[in-house]
Design a protein around this motif. Sequence first.
Motif, short mmCIF file in Angstrom:
data_model
loop_
_atom_site.label_atom_id
_atom_site.label_comp_id
_atom_site.label_asym_id
_atom_site.label_seq_id
_atom_site.Cartn_x
_atom_site.Cartn_y
_atom_site.Cartn_z
N TRP A 10 0.86 -1.19 0.00
CA TRP A 10 0.00 0.00 0.00
C TRP A 10 0.89 1.23 0.00
CZ3 TRP A 10 -2.22 -4.49 1.18
CH2 TRP A 10 -3.57 -4.66 0.82
N SER A 11 0.66 2.12 -0.96
CA SER A 11 1.50 3.30 -1.08
C SER A 11 0.77 4.40 -1.83
CB SER A 11 2.81 2.95 -1.82
OG SER A 11 2.54 2.57 -3.16
N ASP A 12 1.38 5.58 -1.80
CA ASP A 12 0.88 6.72 -2.56
C ASP A 12 2.05 7.25 -3.37
OD1 ASP A 12 -0.37 8.99 -3.56
OD2 ASP A 12 -1.11 9.68 -1.62
N ILE A 13 1.83 7.56 -4.64
CA ILE A 13 2.92 8.03 -5.48
C ILE A 13 3.46 9.37 -4.99
CG2 ILE A 13 2.19 6.74 -7.51
CD1 ILE A 13 1.75 10.47 -7.56
N ALA A 14 2.71 10.07 -4.15
CA ALA A 14 3.16 11.36 -3.60
C ALA A 14 3.81 11.20 -2.23
CB ALA A 14 2.00 12.34 -3.51
N CYS A 15 4.09 9.98 -1.81
CA CYS A 15 4.71 9.71 -0.51
C CYS A 15 6.20 9.46 -0.72
CB CYS A 15 4.05 8.48 0.13
SG CYS A 15 4.98 7.74 1.48
N PRO A 16 7.07 10.34 -0.21
CA PRO A 16 8.51 10.16 -0.43
C PRO A 16 9.06 8.88 0.18
CG PRO A 16 8.11 11.90 1.19
CD PRO A 16 6.78 11.56 0.58
N TRP A 17 8.51 8.47 1.32
CA TRP A 17 8.99 7.24 1.95
C TRP A 17 8.54 6.00 1.17
CZ3 TRP A 17 12.81 7.75 5.13
CH2 TRP A 17 12.95 8.95 5.86
N CYS A 18 7.44 6.14 0.42
CA CYS A 18 6.96 5.00 -0.38
C CYS A 18 7.93 4.68 -1.52
CB CYS A 18 5.57 5.30 -0.94
SG CYS A 18 4.27 5.36 0.30
N TYR A 19 8.48 5.71 -2.15
CA TYR A 19 9.44 5.47 -3.23
C TYR A 19 10.72 4.87 -2.66
CZ TYR A 19 11.55 6.43 -7.86
OH TYR A 19 12.13 6.32 -9.11
N ILE A 20 11.15 5.38 -1.51
CA ILE A 20 12.32 4.81 -0.85
C ILE A 20 12.06 3.35 -0.47
CG2 ILE A 20 13.79 4.94 1.20
CD1 ILE A 20 13.25 8.03 1.13
N GLY A 21 10.88 3.09 0.11
CA GLY A 21 10.53 1.72 0.48
C GLY A 21 10.47 0.80 -0.72
N LYS A 22 9.94 1.31 -1.82
CA LYS A 22 9.87 0.52 -3.06
C LYS A 22 11.27 0.15 -3.53
CE LYS A 22 8.33 0.90 -7.90
NZ LYS A 22 9.67 0.78 -8.51
N ARG A 23 12.17 1.14 -3.54
CA ARG A 23 13.53 0.88 -4.01
C ARG A 23 14.26 -0.08 -3.07
NH1 ARG A 23 13.40 1.78 -7.76
NH2 ARG A 23 14.25 3.63 -8.75
N ASN A 24 14.06 0.07 -1.76
CA ASN A 24 14.70 -0.84 -0.80
C ASN A 24 14.16 -2.26 -0.94
OD1 ASN A 24 16.27 1.24 0.14
ND2 ASN A 24 15.11 1.54 2.03
N LEU A 25 12.85 -2.38 -1.18
CA LEU A 25 12.26 -3.69 -1.41
C LEU A 25 12.91 -4.34 -2.63
CD1 LEU A 25 10.10 -5.93 -0.98
CD2 LEU A 25 8.57 -4.55 -2.41
N GLU A 26 13.03 -3.59 -3.70
CA GLU A 26 13.63 -4.11 -4.93
C GLU A 26 15.08 -4.53 -4.69
OE1 GLU A 26 10.93 -1.33 -7.92
OE2 GLU A 26 12.94 -0.69 -7.33
N SER A 27 15.81 -3.72 -3.94
CA SER A 27 17.21 -4.05 -3.65
C SER A 27 17.31 -5.32 -2.81
CB SER A 27 17.89 -2.88 -2.93
OG SER A 27 17.94 -1.73 -3.76
#
Length: 227
Positions: A10-27
Amino acid sequence: MTDAIKIDVWSDIACPWCYIGKRNLESGLAAVSADDDAPVVDVTFHSFELSPDTPVDFEGDELDFLATHKGMERDQVAAMLSNVTGVAGQAGLEYRFDLLKHTNTVKAHELLHFAKANGRQAELAERLMSAYFTEGRHLGREDELVALASDVGLDADAAREALQTERYLADVRADQAQASAYGINGVPFFVIDGKYGVSGAQPAEAFAQIARQVWAERKGEGAVVDA
């Protein structure tokens, strides 16, 4: 063959921590992909609006929005944005809050469901977040969203029709209802196999660990430790 681990985000494209979380998940998932018995993972993104009352065209910059929304002083907001920019940099992301155009995100969420129906959700999630946080694109405007959909190989006319008819708005609301049922009140929030909840932009190592633990549990080799 063991079924894939299902990760619902669950995320919002306007949430800065969501993009960070997405990238960390991918890593984290990239790290475990090198394991001899690498976990198989299926990631699905779900809608969560942090500020659904935000106008499409917000008058002011990100400092203005957060100062108004959170009741903070501008210098406090500036320090907060500086901190998140630094954390984003550690995840390999170059945030540009000086370019960012704050907007209502419901149409972006509708477009993500359109992309999901057409097998391009992961690609579009990345494109939208990159456009918002690093390029200063206006994601509240239909033409901009259609152009970004086209960037990831989606049909522009079909994307526009989906937005104009609000075909996927009910799916957005269903995601939000599910978040409420789970008790999610902040994002990013990761639900692993419908059983385990992980809150916040955890480091890549944490995502790698939980993927390995859940995979071991699936194969009867151990129990999952709470994240």
